[in-house]
Design a protein around this motif. Structure first.
Motif, mmCIF file in Angstrom:
data_model
loop_
_atom_site.group_PDB
_atom_site.id
_atom_site.type_symbol
_atom_site.label_atom_id
_atom_site.label_comp_id
_atom_site.label_asym_id
_atom_site.label_seq_id
_atom_site.Cartn_x
_atom_site.Cartn_y
_atom_site.Cartn_z
ATOM 1 N N CYS A 188 -5.159 1.236 6.558
ATOM 2 C CA CYS A 188 -5.846 0.077 5.995
ATOM 3 C C CYS A 188 -4.876 -1.083 5.793
ATOM 4 C CB CYS A 188 -6.506 0.471 4.676
ATOM 5 S SG CYS A 188 -7.332 -0.879 3.810
ATOM 6 N N CYS A 195 -5.075 -4.515 8.191
ATOM 7 C CA CYS A 195 -5.528 -5.710 7.472
ATOM 8 C C CYS A 195 -4.434 -6.761 7.329
ATOM 9 C CB CYS A 195 -6.065 -5.331 6.093
ATOM 10 S SG CYS A 195 -7.649 -4.467 6.128
ATOM 11 N N ASN A 252 -7.214 -12.678 3.115
ATOM 12 C CA ASN A 252 -7.587 -13.555 4.217
ATOM 13 C C ASN A 252 -7.168 -14.976 3.884
ATOM 14 O OD1 ASN A 252 -9.653 -15.498 5.522
ATOM 15 N ND2 ASN A 252 -9.843 -13.640 6.728
ATOM 16 N N LEU A 311 -10.457 -9.390 1.137
ATOM 17 C CA LEU A 311 -9.972 -8.394 2.082
ATOM 18 C C LEU A 311 -10.361 -8.785 3.502
ATOM 19 C CD1 LEU A 311 -8.674 -5.543 2.490
ATOM 20 C CD2 LEU A 311 -10.987 -4.631 2.339
ATOM 21 N N ALA A 324 -11.322 -7.578 6.166
ATOM 22 C CA ALA A 324 -12.000 -6.519 6.915
ATOM 23 C C ALA A 324 -13.425 -6.377 6.419
ATOM 24 C CB ALA A 324 -11.268 -5.189 6.761
#
Length: 204
Positions: free
Chosen positions: A61, A65, A104, A110, A112
């Protein structure tokens, strides 16, 4: 987490028909939970996670990310979890609070999308079934887990739901819905090189 939940995580998922692993240069499988090609298409890295709480799932993860192309919005990421929605949300919150996940660039969230697949329909459609004993319980995986903990502080977290026997996997899909990159772990500790996935997708 309760002792019952921890014990339950060692139970194998119910048997189901597993499709063959999708091959390079073939169309990505479409399913009612996830269609390809997508609206407003972008290259996509699709990551099927091990159970929430697994340090290898957490590492995957974080790595995917934090790719610069993902943070800038050039490549889309979809994380698929077979743990419950509640357990997945608590796990993701804990990972974010650890400070290892960049936000982001545009919305500070997040980088994703999250899909919950407790019934393992998507996992099966993408060729990911139940692991053999040697996939999970082996010296290499134990050593890798301890090394990941000492090196990056990623230790096993509480497992509220999901099975330790469900295999993981990752795929790179271009904007036309064609598979350009595949990673199927040989062992539970076999981590994907998402920089390689990024390079392949940006070149396609």
């Amino acid at each position: 987490m309760t002792l019952h939940q921890e014990i339950a995580s060692w139970l194998a998922p119910k048997k189901r028909k597993i499709c063959p692993v999708p091959k390079l240069e073939c169309s990505a499988p479409s399913h009612r939970l996830l269609q390809f090609p997508q609206l407003n298409p972008k290259p996509c890295i699709l990551v099927f996670l091990r159970h929430c709480g697994c340090p290898f799932a957490e590492k995957a993860c974080i790595d995917v990310c934090n790719l610069d192309a993902v943070l800038k919005g050039t490549i889309k990421v979809i994380l698929v979890s077979h743990s419950s929605k509640e357990a997945t949300n608590r796990w993701l919150q804990a990972v974010q609070q650890s400070g290892r996940l960049s936000a982001n660039f545009e919305n500070q969230e997040l980088a994703a999308s999250i899909l919950i697949d407790e019934e393992l329909e998507l996992y099966a459609a993408w060729g990911l079934g139940v692991a053999k004993t040697e996939h999970v319980l082996n010296l290499a995986t134990v050593y890798a887990a301890v090394s990941l903990g000492w090196r990056e502080g990623l230790w096993d977290r509480s497992t509220e739901s999901g099975s330790r026997w469900q295999t993981a996997g990752a795929y790179g899909i271009d904007r036309f819905g064609i598979i350009k990159w595949v990673h199927i772990p040989r062992l539970a500790s076999d981590l994907a090189d998402f920089e390689d996935a990024k390079a392949v997708l940006l070149e396609s």
